[in-house]
Design an enzyme around this catalytic site. Structure first.
Site, mmCIF file in Angstrom:
data_model
loop_
_atom_site.group_PDB
_atom_site.id
_atom_site.type_symbol
_atom_site.label_atom_id
_atom_site.label_comp_id
_atom_site.label_asym_id
_atom_site.label_seq_id
_atom_site.Cartn_x
_atom_site.Cartn_y
_atom_site.Cartn_z
ATOM 1 N N MET A 47 0.844 -1.202 0.000
ATOM 2 C CA MET A 47 0.000 0.000 0.000
ATOM 3 C C MET A 47 0.880 1.253 0.000
ATOM 4 S SD MET A 47 -2.938 -1.333 2.668
ATOM 5 C CE MET A 47 -1.787 -1.478 4.037
ATOM 6 N N ASP A 48 1.331 1.623 -1.184
ATOM 7 C CA ASP A 48 2.301 2.701 -1.337
ATOM 8 C C ASP A 48 1.631 3.979 -1.827
ATOM 9 O OD1 ASP A 48 4.773 3.932 -1.385
ATOM 10 O OD2 ASP A 48 5.303 3.188 -3.374
ATOM 11 N N GLY A 49 2.048 5.112 -1.273
ATOM 12 C CA GLY A 49 1.594 6.403 -1.784
ATOM 13 C C GLY A 49 0.655 7.172 -0.884
ATOM 14 N N SER A 241 0.834 -0.180 -5.454
ATOM 15 C CA SER A 241 0.327 1.078 -5.998
ATOM 16 C C SER A 241 1.467 2.065 -6.220
ATOM 17 C CB SER A 241 -0.713 1.669 -5.048
ATOM 18 O OG SER A 241 -0.174 1.780 -3.737
#
Length: 296
Positions: A47-49, A241
């Site tokens: 779960m990046d960003g 992501s």
């Protein structure tokens, strides 16, 4: 005239409910079509960003993580509706402890709030019959967060319909090191129980050993059995992501034959279309991936 605003509000609520029903029906029809092909059994999410999303929207950093949690709830609902049994999320890396203390504390507070919420009757745990595992070096967490995680694991131990694995205070290298340590301790205990084991420092041919000698050596299966992620099959798809294609020390042992999908959307922006596209890509390459797995 005084009743008009109330009537408008009521009508607006009815339209909203109708729209939600139409969307739900359309989604179920879409999933039924997708289900005609092979479906992944295990999805993993990096779960990046979240912080970049908050900056992009001109909000505080913490708001990005809250928006990310809403995106996660939507993804879990879609996975449940599709019949995907295992979902793993990379919630907090050991490396994240190097961030600013106030940011780490804010994340821990949010984690504590959301973990406790899993025990509520209306939570997804009870709606979906979900079993929850927390994977990682939980000793690095605060007493409150660790206790809450243990409570959730205990409360969901009898659930089996779907499985959520939350990687928290986790890195793959740490998981591997801990598995090797456990394997060494277990093997040492077995040797102590069976008698003294004399080890020759020189390299020897394993094929030339008798069965008893081979059993005293650590094998691949010993390490795999002691991996925390051994409670689930290897992921079929890893979705990260924000367009990044790095695994960032996530499930390195388990993803040798996994498909990596990296949409440009930041995690709070991720939606149904990204999940569908990832699954369609998996279906296109499914036969090839299955052949690769059989060759291993």
């Amino acid at each position: 005239m005084a009743e008009v605003p109330g009537q408008i509000s009521c009508t607006g609520g009815g339209i909203s409910q109708f729209f939600e029903r139409v969307c739900g029906y359309s989604r179920r029809c879409l999933f039924r079509v997708i289900s005609m092909g092979p479906l992944p059994n295990h999805l993993a999410f990096i779960m990046d960003g979240n912080r970049r999303y908050a900056k992009k929207c001109g909000q505080e950093e913490g708001s990005g993580h809250k928006a990310g949690f809403s995106a996660l709830m939507s993804m879990l609902r879609y996975c449940y509706e599709l019949g995907i049994k295992y979902v793993t999320i990379y919630a907090f890396s050991i490396d994240n402890f190097r961030r600013k203390p106030e940011e780490v504390q804010s994340l821990m507070d949010l984690l504590l709030e959301k973990i406790k919420a899993l025990l509520e009757k209306e939570s997804i745990v009870h709606q979906y019959g979900m079993r929850v595992y927390f994977i990682g070096n939980l000793a690095l967490l605060s007493d409150q967060v660790r206790a809450a995680a243990e409570d959730v694991m205990k409360a969901t131990a009898k659930n089996s319909r779907v499985v959520l694995l939350v990687c928290i205070a986790y890195t793959s290298t740490d998981e591997i090191v801990q598995a090797v340590k456990k394997s060494c301790i277990s093997k040492s205990n077995d040797i102590d129980a069976s008698g003294i084991y004399k080890h020759d420092d020189t390299d020897s041919d394993i094929e030339g050993m008798d069965m008893e000698e081979q059993e005293k050596r650590i094998q691949l299966v010993d390490i795999e059995e002691n991996m925390q992620m051994s409670v689930a099959p290897d992921p079929d798809i890893v979705i990260r992501s924000s367009g990044e294609t790095r695994l960032s020390n996530f499930l390195l042992w388990q993803t040798g034959n996994s498909q990596l999908f990296s949409p440009a959307a930041l995690w709070p922006e991720i939606g149904l279309r990204h999940l569908v596209w990832a699954i369609l890509g998996f279906q296109r390459s499914h036969s090839y991936l299955e052949k690769k797995k059989k060759q291993v």
